[in-house]
Design a protein around this motif. Sequence first.
Motif, PDB file in Angstrom:
ATOM      1  N   LYS A 183       4.525   5.378   4.274  1.00  0.00           N
ATOM      2  CA  LYS A 183       5.174   4.084   3.732  1.00  0.00           C
ATOM      3  C   LYS A 183       3.857   3.112   3.664  1.00  0.00           C
ATOM      4  CE  LYS A 183       8.624   3.847   2.079  1.00  0.00           C
ATOM      5  NZ  LYS A 183       9.249   4.313   0.765  1.00  0.00           N
ATOM      6  N   LYS A 184       2.550   3.309   4.039  1.00  0.00           N
ATOM      7  CA  LYS A 184       1.668   2.254   4.048  1.00  0.00           C
ATOM      8  C   LYS A 184       1.282   1.743   2.712  1.00  0.00           C
ATOM      9  CE  LYS A 184      -1.623   5.860   4.491  1.00  0.00           C
ATOM     10  NZ  LYS A 184      -2.573   6.328   5.851  1.00  0.00           N
ATOM     11  N   SER A 185       1.428   2.504   1.712  1.00  0.00           N
ATOM     12  CA  SER A 185       1.126   1.885   0.304  1.00  0.00           C
ATOM     13  C   SER A 185       2.012   1.061  -0.111  1.00  0.00           C
ATOM     14  CB  SER A 185       1.114   3.185  -0.640  1.00  0.00           C
ATOM     15  OG  SER A 185       2.503   3.837  -0.671  1.00  0.00           O
ATOM     16  N   ASP A 186       3.113   0.678   0.525  1.00  0.00           N
ATOM     17  CA  ASP A 186       4.098  -0.357   0.144  1.00  0.00           C
ATOM     18  C   ASP A 186       3.426  -1.568   0.444  1.00  0.00           C
ATOM     19  OD1 ASP A 186       5.713   1.628  -0.563  1.00  0.00           O
ATOM     20  OD2 ASP A 186       7.006   1.225   1.090  1.00  0.00           O
ATOM     21  N   LEU A 187       2.395  -1.950   1.270  1.00  0.00           N
ATOM     22  CA  LEU A 187       1.860  -3.002   1.620  1.00  0.00           C
ATOM     23  C   LEU A 187       0.890  -3.654   0.470  1.00  0.00           C
ATOM     24  CD1 LEU A 187       0.926  -2.169   5.351  1.00  0.00           C
ATOM     25  CD2 LEU A 187       3.009  -3.561   4.483  1.00  0.00           C
ATOM     26  N   LYS A 188       1.278  -4.844   0.105  1.00  0.00           N
ATOM     27  CA  LYS A 188       0.510  -5.149  -1.090  1.00  0.00           C
ATOM     28  C   LYS A 188      -0.324  -6.577  -0.792  1.00  0.00           C
ATOM     29  CE  LYS A 188       2.090  -2.206  -3.594  1.00  0.00           C
ATOM     30  NZ  LYS A 188       1.349  -1.210  -4.179  1.00  0.00           N
TER      31      LYS A 188
END
Length: 336
Positions: A183-188
């Motif tokens: 879920k690291k791609s959720d970080l923006k």
Amino acid sequence: MAVTRLSDAIVPEVFFPYMQVETQQKMAFYDAGVLSSDAALGEKLSGGGRTFNVPFWKDLDDTESDVASDDPASDAVPAKIGSAQDIARRQIRTRGWSSARLVRELAGDDPMKAISGRVSDYWARQFDDIAIASVRGVIADNVANDSGDMVNDIATDSASAETAAEWVSAEAVMDAAQTLGDKKSDLKLIVMHSVVQTRLAKLDLIDFRPDSSGTSFVPHYLDYRVHASDKVPAVAGSNRVTYHTYLFGEGALGWAESPVERPVSVDTDESAADGMGVDELWTRRQICIHPYGIKFTDASVAAEFPTNTELRTAANWDRVYPERKQIPIAVLKTNG
């Protein structure tokens, strides 16, 4: 003789909605999407109580699926979905400003006009501070009670010279993001101290990309939008400073505001300043800034509402989401 007064220049019913909109536009966390408006929180704010429940549905578990058969006597058993709740905290904050009328006469300009024009900026900074303080408390609880599974800590307090292994780097940021697994791609958004931001800038690692309107450029590091703030922790040890860098996903924190009965008022003390008078402007904001999946325990709050210091206290927070990767917040600790 008609005299224009402060109460004529600032009409509370007009000033408050303007202040609300301006504040929201200037909040760094709101502008970046980390704070998301939550109508349900707003409804709860309009009721009573210091805290209120925020129910949520748990995810479906990963029990292996059933294997189909042609046996009419073999019945599949349906599973169920679970629920739980975290707890959000009401905040009521106030701030007033005053100016002696003699100052206006001597300066040739009205300080109260200058004050009223800066109120939205003040509250925007205040709400960003409250958000950061809340996240600090969440991280403190995570280190104390959840094995620090949201934190990548490469800082030391060694008396020897610092090395690159203890500084911010792409690898270190990636390791912090990896605490969310897939879920690291959720970080923006990445929020860092100006010292850390300067280190990256000197290495020419921050690039500027046009915003959605194409009228301004937004700093980015890797794929994260950068926000530099000296409000994030810079913790002095015996030998070194440890800098906290936060990574956020969109909507990591809920946001709501509900006005109190008199959110803005103006007043005049005619006898003050030996009869010359003092003008006052008062603002009052009722808000909720809530990290989803974390309940506020109220374990260490002295007064009606928590201070920023109390928001930073580990004992006031407890994670209730069952999986770490459901919370889009990660932290990197470095020496620069």
